[in-house]
Enzyme design. Sequence first.
Site, short mmCIF file in Angstrom:
data_model
loop_
_atom_site.label_atom_id
_atom_site.label_comp_id
_atom_site.label_asym_id
_atom_site.label_seq_id
_atom_site.Cartn_x
_atom_site.Cartn_y
_atom_site.Cartn_z
N TYR A 212 94.12 -66.19 77.60
CA TYR A 212 92.71 -66.42 77.92
C TYR A 212 92.50 -67.66 78.78
O TYR A 212 91.95 -67.58 79.89
CB TYR A 212 91.89 -66.54 76.63
CG TYR A 212 90.42 -66.74 76.86
CD1 TYR A 212 89.62 -65.70 77.34
CD2 TYR A 212 89.81 -67.96 76.60
CE1 TYR A 212 88.26 -65.89 77.56
CE2 TYR A 212 88.46 -68.16 76.80
CZ TYR A 212 87.68 -67.11 77.29
OH TYR A 212 86.33 -67.30 77.50
N GLY A 400 94.87 -6.98 17.33
CA GLY A 400 95.53 -6.20 16.30
C GLY A 400 95.68 -7.01 15.03
O GLY A 400 95.20 -8.14 14.93
N ALA A 402 97.45 -9.20 11.85
CA ALA A 402 98.21 -10.44 11.89
C ALA A 402 99.71 -10.15 11.93
O ALA A 402 100.18 -9.07 11.52
CB ALA A 402 97.87 -11.28 10.66
N SER A 403 100.47 -11.10 12.46
CA SER A 403 101.94 -11.05 12.51
C SER A 403 102.45 -9.89 13.34
O SER A 403 103.48 -9.28 13.02
CB SER A 403 102.53 -10.99 11.09
OG SER A 403 102.12 -12.09 10.33
N THR A 404 101.77 -9.56 14.42
CA THR A 404 102.23 -8.49 15.31
C THR A 404 102.71 -9.02 16.66
O THR A 404 103.07 -8.24 17.53
CB THR A 404 101.10 -7.47 15.54
OG1 THR A 404 99.94 -8.14 16.02
CG2 THR A 404 100.77 -6.74 14.24
#
Length: 668
Positions: A212, A400, A402-404
């Site tokens: 500058y 269905g 239970a336990s199927t």
Amino acid sequence: MSGNQYTEEVMEGVNWLKKHAENEAFSFVFKCDNVQLNGKDVHWNNYTKPIQNEELTSLIRGAQTAMDQTEEEEMDWESEVDSLAKKQVQTFDALIKKCLFEVFVSKNIEPNECVWFIQHEWGKDQGWHCHVLLHSKNLQQATGKWLRRQMNMYWSRWLVTLCSVNLTPTEKIKLREIAEDSEWVTILTYRHKQTKKDYVKMVHFGNMIAYYFLTKKKIVHMTKESGYFLSTDSGWKFNFMKYQDRHTVSTLYTEQMKPETVETTVTTAQETKRGRIQTKKEVSIKCTLRDLVSKRVTSPEDWMMLQPDSYIEMMAQPGGENLLKNTLEICTLTLARTKTAFELILEKANNTKLTNFDLANSRTCQIFRMHGWNWIKVCHAIACVLNRQGGKRNTVLFHGPASTGKSIIAQAIAQAVGNVGCYNAANVNFPFNDCTNKNLIWIEEAGNFGQQVNQFKAICSGQTIRIDQKGKGSKQIEPTPVIMTTNENITIVRIGCEERPEHTQPIRDRMLNIKLVCKLPGDFGLVDKEEWPLICAWLVKHGYESTMANYTHHWGKVPEWDENWAEPKIQEGVNSPGCKDLETQAASNPQSQDHVLTPLTPDVVDLALEPWSTPDTPIAETANQQSNQLGVTHKDVQASPTWSEIEADLRAIFTSEQLEEDFRDDLD
């Protein structure tokens, strides 16, 4: 040009600038405006009153020597700039240095510890002004405004002292007030976008001078152009340097400070639009987010196990809990919008185990085989729903007794997906609070939908709806597959004591109905976590793509509520280790469903030809006893032949040679 062609003065100037290239410095500007006090005009060049101060006189003499030595040979500067202006510039140079030294004394700073550069300039509009760069390790950026006020005070005091216009004490005080209030000494600042306040801006000492100040021309015509009068510095590098040498120093400095290789950076449209610098915290969060998405982290527990370092790092930050929560929410949102549940399951398949994987003997398919179903068809239908290809039938319903095996299949699918939201029936007001930004919604042990039936129907059909969340605003649920288990008949909706049959058929239209009735043995166990990824990979490998078009191609139609999963029947040899191709038999061809005849061995043939043993009780007597128990008279019962009579009739019709020949034909 080689370095030997430059003068020693030029090279010293370049090296001095390079030494202080990155030093941060304050940038001050001194000025002196024309003012009028009670009809008395005070111009910028009316501050040359003699004063008995040896230090100030010595500084003025040094500035005069520097200006005389740097005059050009043509003497244009000498002829165009009057002696009064030259003398005023020399006086101002001495006053500015005096102000700097007084500031150093007030801050207990040694002058030799500071680096400074002063350049007097002339502007067409601004007139005379002076730039001052100041660097010191003992001066911080926060002291910039204090330095400006101190220099402004010293500057105004010296101007009043050296003013050659005859002023009264009151006018001198007024002149000093004008100089201080109008800020005749300013400092370079910038305005913050958010706070709207001005803050001191530091500049690079060497770069500012080379790029500058050294590029400006020397002033020749004060009324026609702008330029500089005089430059001085703490290193005595530019005090006596000529105009041409100053430009040479600037050129050499620019060439030497230029980077050897220029990196080419490609800026994306998103970065250009953003238009701001990302902080280190933002970059760290984005890197962490990419790692979480790549590792499919969907819960805080997964994050703690897979990325403990990043978890601790975020937790230690202010507001760490909210940061962890928001980061994890972005991760789950990314997975929910970019991946389907089927794709997340398929990613986890172990290809090394796929070669010897027996689909028929997997636990899931064993449950389906107990019911006499085509297990490939059932798995294919489930895969289509998980891939969001089921259309309106967006829910897999296992129901269905239970336990199927309902819950163990649903649990295996949910674990394979990972990003799963659970329906909370206990939270009456916000049951779907956990179901946003998920790849799968799991409803365990569903019961009566009640007043939430409309929400259930919308979610089960894969619609985009908005739900309320506790402590938050409403949030949108994108189409998400649902997996549901229940022991009840969910198609019957009761609101209070009233049944609503109008909801039965719409609920059935949204469900992939899989009814399990065969009770599993107590030692059946759970479905392995690697099973469903292998099932999905097996389907893809054998051409069962998870699209409804592919499903209808293989099975003839889309699944319905009362779908017969046993048709078409499947051969028992399917997917055995030695079987390469999958063959299914069409339900429309009864002959293809006959069992294969079992070959008879010779001992079986002999056994068939041996005389039959005669039962102790004739068939007629057995029939009479049964008829008496049923209340039927002997007259109504027709006499049945005995075993001996049946045997005699058969031997009369078929000889032993004929029977043996028929059996041999069957064996062939």
